[in-house]
Design a protein around this motif. Structure first.
Motif, PDB file in Angstrom:
ATOM      1  N   LEU A 139      23.414  14.890   1.633  1.00  0.00           N
ATOM      2  CA  LEU A 139      21.968  15.138   1.696  1.00  0.00           C
ATOM      3  C   LEU A 139      21.551  16.179   0.668  1.00  0.00           C
ATOM      4  O   LEU A 139      20.563  16.007  -0.056  1.00  0.00           O
ATOM      5  N   VAL A 140      22.318  17.261   0.614  1.00  0.00           N
ATOM      6  CA  VAL A 140      22.014  18.318  -0.356  1.00  0.00           C
ATOM      7  C   VAL A 140      22.152  17.789  -1.774  1.00  0.00           C
ATOM      8  O   VAL A 140      21.311  18.027  -2.639  1.00  0.00           O
ATOM      9  N   ARG A 141      23.260  17.037  -2.007  1.00  0.00           N
ATOM     10  CA  ARG A 141      23.493  16.493  -3.350  1.00  0.00           C
ATOM     11  C   ARG A 141      22.387  15.512  -3.746  1.00  0.00           C
ATOM     12  O   ARG A 141      21.874  15.555  -4.854  1.00  0.00           O
ATOM     13  N   ASN A 142      22.000  14.635  -2.806  1.00  0.00           N
ATOM     14  CA  ASN A 142      20.938  13.655  -3.099  1.00  0.00           C
ATOM     15  C   ASN A 142      19.605  14.339  -3.337  1.00  0.00           C
ATOM     16  O   ASN A 142      18.840  13.937  -4.215  1.00  0.00           O
ATOM     17  N   ARG A 143      19.336  15.377  -2.538  1.00  0.00           N
ATOM     18  CA  ARG A 143      18.073  16.092  -2.724  1.00  0.00           C
ATOM     19  C   ARG A 143      18.045  16.803  -4.072  1.00  0.00           C
ATOM     20  O   ARG A 143      17.032  16.798  -4.769  1.00  0.00           O
ATOM     21  N   THR A 144      19.184  17.389  -4.438  1.00  0.00           N
ATOM     22  CA  THR A 144      19.280  18.043  -5.747  1.00  0.00           C
ATOM     23  C   THR A 144      19.059  17.032  -6.866  1.00  0.00           C
ATOM     24  O   THR A 144      18.307  17.279  -7.809  1.00  0.00           O
ATOM     25  N   ARG A 145      19.732  15.869  -6.741  1.00  0.00           N
ATOM     26  CA  ARG A 145      19.593  14.834  -7.765  1.00  0.00           C
ATOM     27  C   ARG A 145      18.143  14.353  -7.846  1.00  0.00           C
ATOM     28  O   ARG A 145      17.595  14.181  -8.928  1.00  0.00           O
ATOM     29  N   THR A 146      17.514  14.151  -6.678  1.00  0.00           N
ATOM     30  CA  THR A 146      16.118  13.702  -6.659  1.00  0.00           C
ATOM     31  C   THR A 146      15.208  14.713  -7.331  1.00  0.00           C
ATOM     32  O   THR A 146      14.328  14.356  -8.130  1.00  0.00           O
ATOM     33  N   ASN A 147      15.409  15.991  -7.015  1.00  0.00           N
ATOM     34  CA  ASN A 147      14.580  17.043  -7.622  1.00  0.00           C
ATOM     35  C   ASN A 147      14.754  17.083  -9.130  1.00  0.00           C
ATOM     36  O   ASN A 147      13.776  17.215  -9.878  1.00  0.00           O
ATOM     37  N   ILE A 148      16.003  16.957  -9.583  1.00  0.00           N
ATOM     38  CA  ILE A 148      16.256  16.986 -11.030  1.00  0.00           C
ATOM     39  C   ILE A 148      15.602  15.788 -11.701  1.00  0.00           C
ATOM     40  O   ILE A 148      14.971  15.911 -12.756  1.00  0.00           O
ATOM     41  N   ILE A 149      15.740  14.601 -11.075  1.00  0.00           N
ATOM     42  CA  ILE A 149      15.121  13.388 -11.639  1.00  0.00           C
ATOM     43  C   ILE A 149      13.611  13.537 -11.712  1.00  0.00           C
ATOM     44  O   ILE A 149      12.979  13.178 -12.712  1.00  0.00           O
ATOM     45  N   LEU A 150      13.009  14.069 -10.639  1.00  0.00           N
ATOM     46  CA  LEU A 150      11.553  14.260 -10.624  1.00  0.00           C
ATOM     47  C   LEU A 150      11.120  15.238 -11.714  1.00  0.00           C
ATOM     48  O   LEU A 150      10.111  15.012 -12.399  1.00  0.00           O
ATOM     49  N   LEU A 151      11.877  16.324 -11.871  1.00  0.00           N
ATOM     50  CA  LEU A 151      11.537  17.311 -12.902  1.00  0.00           C
ATOM     51  C   LEU A 151      11.659  16.708 -14.297  1.00  0.00           C
ATOM     52  O   LEU A 151      10.780  16.895 -15.149  1.00  0.00           O
ATOM     53  N   ILE A 152      12.743  15.955 -14.520  1.00  0.00           N
ATOM     54  CA  ILE A 152      12.928  15.319 -15.833  1.00  0.00           C
ATOM     55  C   ILE A 152      11.834  14.289 -16.080  1.00  0.00           C
ATOM     56  O   ILE A 152      11.279  14.203 -17.178  1.00  0.00           O
ATOM     57  N   ALA A 153      11.501  13.500 -15.017  1.00  0.00           N
ATOM     58  CA  ALA A 153      10.435  12.496 -15.158  1.00  0.00           C
ATOM     59  C   ALA A 153       9.105  13.165 -15.486  1.00  0.00           C
ATOM     60  O   ALA A 153       8.336  12.679 -16.335  1.00  0.00           O
ATOM     61  N   MET A 154       8.833  14.301 -14.824  1.00  0.00           N
ATOM     62  CA  MET A 154       7.598  15.034 -15.104  1.00  0.00           C
ATOM     63  C   MET A 154       7.572  15.513 -16.549  1.00  0.00           C
ATOM     64  O   MET A 154       6.549  15.411 -17.236  1.00  0.00           O
ATOM     65  N   ASP A 155       8.715  16.016 -17.026  1.00  0.00           N
ATOM     66  CA  ASP A 155       8.796  16.483 -18.416  1.00  0.00           C
ATOM     67  C   ASP A 155       8.571  15.334 -19.390  1.00  0.00           C
ATOM     68  O   ASP A 155       7.854  15.474 -20.387  1.00  0.00           O
ATOM     69  N   ILE A 156       9.186  14.179 -19.085  1.00  0.00           N
ATOM     70  CA  ILE A 156       9.033  13.018 -19.974  1.00  0.00           C
ATOM     71  C   ILE A 156       7.580  12.577 -20.015  1.00  0.00           C
ATOM     72  O   ILE A 156       7.028  12.277 -21.087  1.00  0.00           O
ATOM     73  N   ILE A 157       6.930  12.542 -18.823  1.00  0.00           N
ATOM     74  CA  ILE A 157       5.514  12.143 -18.765  1.00  0.00           C
ATOM     75  C   ILE A 157       4.657  13.112 -19.571  1.00  0.00           C
ATOM     76  O   ILE A 157       3.770  12.709 -20.331  1.00  0.00           O
ATOM     77  N   LEU A 158       4.925  14.416 -19.412  1.00  0.00           N
ATOM     78  CA  LEU A 158       4.159  15.417 -20.161  1.00  0.00           C
ATOM     79  C   LEU A 158       4.408  15.286 -21.666  1.00  0.00           C
ATOM     80  O   LEU A 158       3.475  15.397 -22.472  1.00  0.00           O
TER      81      LEU A 158
END
Length: 512
Positions: free
Chosen positions: A246-265
């Motif tokens: 759960l912790v690992r998946n949440r970490t991965r999800t957060n990183i993906i969301l942050l990277i996706a946000m950066d790519i969109i920006l």
């Protein structure tokens, strides 16, 4: 001096990109800390579940002890009421077994009594400690090491009405106790959210109870020993996932969301930058267009004004000279007319008001007429023009006035951008479902980097001396492109620097 486009790129980077990158870096650096907090929260919740099960097992034995105290010597009734109890013994302070009741055949009672006496004697220190506790008003139930296999022995001190301290021994079938007494509590806690199992310490293969079908450990990480059964562990795991996952998946999800946000920006910044740069370039091209058109209009007007003024003042005596002046005025007037027509047509195209009137056309005949009418202008500039016809060319549906405008624009460009070889070739051909026209010159050619831009409005090739000197508004090829689009056709450019260019117009043959 920094160009406006670069300035805008720097500003966008400072406003949009850098803050998001800093924020992403900060968030990623804090993810481990955040996940450690989450892990501790989950672990705390699981610890509390294990605590409640442990507390319940303690309450069960305390309940049995209360029954002994309430019912005094009626231990047989206590045995009947409690399924997992195999035997109950009451021992006096000297270690003499006052009473023993069991659920096994009578002929083995002597064996049970012997073993209980041995276990009692082996644990005298613990028993004495329990007796001191009861004298001070505190009752404690203690797990005693036993010689019985797969059994658990518990003892607690009991003070009777005569103020004598007795010791009560509970011989418990461990597996029955876990299944019958702890099982319902474990099931109620687990529900559909957790896997909970009871297994012997350091041996996850010897499972005594679990809430799942498989008897394997299921990689349970969260374990606690049962207070009253220290040789057994309670294991718990969230259903569907472990805390680590759960912790690992949440970490991965957060990183993906942050990277996706950066790519969109980044994409948004690039899109804004690209459009602003395009607009700046277009404004610059418009400025250049106005400057070029003003210069091109001013030149023929000045010539017309000068020559007409000379004729008006009757300064020329020779009729031949007058005819020459009339010819110049006519040529410059035609040039000015073509320029104005181009600008007006371009304005109609930009505003979406240009109309096309399609009729069946024979390309060979129409091009022959166009060359005949345009011959004087070609001869004046010293150009040779050759027409190579495909006699089997089919009729096409076209607005010939617009098509002739496109061809004249291409011929004018060939004249402007040719140096030593003053030759133009026009060819007609058939290519599948298209009828085509090649307009070929042997001029300076167009560089690869400019070839995809020449059909943009206001764009002019600026590489090479001749390109700088040649006059033009930058809208001719843009008009040609629009005319071909209106005919559902296409235009192709094939050019080599120093060898010339070939513009090919494709018209659909079966266009309705």
């Amino acid at each position: 001096m920094i160009k406006p486009g670069i300035k805008i790129g720097i500003v966008l980077t400072l406003i949009l990109v850098l803050p998001s990158l800093f924020f992403t870096t900060y968030e990623i650096s804090n993810l481990n800390k955040n996940e450690a907090v989450i892990d501790s929260i989950y672990s705390g919740q699981l610890e509390s579940i294990l605590f409640s099960i442990n507390q319940y097992s303690d309450d069960v034995l305390s309940g049995w002890a209360n029954q002994v105290e309430r019912e005094n010597s009626d231990i047989e009734n206590i045995l009947i009421k409690n399924y997992s109890l195999d035997a109950v013994s009451i021992v006096d302070t000297s270690g003499f077994l006052l009473q023993t009741k069991e659920k096994i055949p009578e002929d083995s009672l002597s064996k049970i009594t012997t073993k209980l006496e041995y276990d009692f004697t082996s644990n005298l220190k613990k028993v004495e400690l329990l007796q001191r506790y009861i004298k001070s008003g505190y009752r404690k139930i203690e797990n005693l090491p036993t010689t019985f296999k797969r059994k658990s022995l518990f003892a607690f001190a009991h003070s009777s009405d005569s103020a004598k301290v007795k010791t009560v021994l509970f011989l418990i079938d461990t597996e029955k106790f876990i299944k019958e007494n702890l099982g319902p509590k474990i099931q109620s806690v687990a529900k559909d959210r957790f896997y909970i199992s009871v297994f012997r310490e350091n041996s996850s293969q010897e499972v005594y109870f679990n809430t799942f079908q498989d008897v394997e450990d299921k990689n349970i990480k969260q374990k606690k020993e049962i207070w009253l059964l220290p040789e057994f562990d309670l294991g718990i795991q969230m259903k569907g996932n472990t805390i680590e996952n759960l912790v690992r998946n949440r970490t991965r999800t957060n990183i993906i969301l942050l990277i996706a946000m950066d790519i969109i920006l980044l994409l948004a910044a690039w899109f804004v930058f690209k459009n602003i740069r395009k607009q700046i370039r277009l404004n610059q091209l418009k400025t250049d267009f106005i400057s070029n058109v003003s210069h091109e209009i001013r030149t023929p007007l000045a010539l017309i004004n000068m020559y007409s003024e000379t004729l008006e003042m009757d300064r020329l005596r020779s009729e031949e000279k007058k005819k020459e002046y009339y010819k110049v005025i006519n040529t410059e007037a035609n040039r000015l007319s073509r320029m104005v027509n181009n600008i007006l047509n371009f304005n109609k195209i930009e505003s979406g008001r240009r109309e096309y009137h399609f009729t069946n056309c024979n390309l060979n005949e129409e091009i022959e007429n166009l060359i005949f009418n345009y011959r004087q202008h070609l001869d004046k500039n010293g150009f040779e023009i050759n027409l190579l016809k495909n006699e089997s060319l089919q009729l096409i549906s076209a607005d010939w006035e617009a098509v002739s405008e496109a061809i004249i624009n291409l011929i004018d460009n060939a004249i402007k951008y040719s140096t030593d070889v003053k030759k133009i070739e026009i060819r007609t051909f058939t290519d599948g479902n298209f009828a085509g026209i090649d307009v070929i010159d042997y001029g300076i050619g167009i560089e690869k980097k400019d070839q995809k831009l020449v059909f943009d409005k206001f764009f002019r090739v600026t590489s090479g001396n001749l390109a700088h000197k040649a006059k033009g508004s930058g809208i001719g090829l843009s008009i040609v492109k629009h005319i071909m689009d209106a005919h559902q056709g296409k235009i192709k450019l094939d050019s080599t620097v120093g060898k010339g260019s070939c513009f090919t117009l494709y018209f659909p043959i079966n266009r309705s």
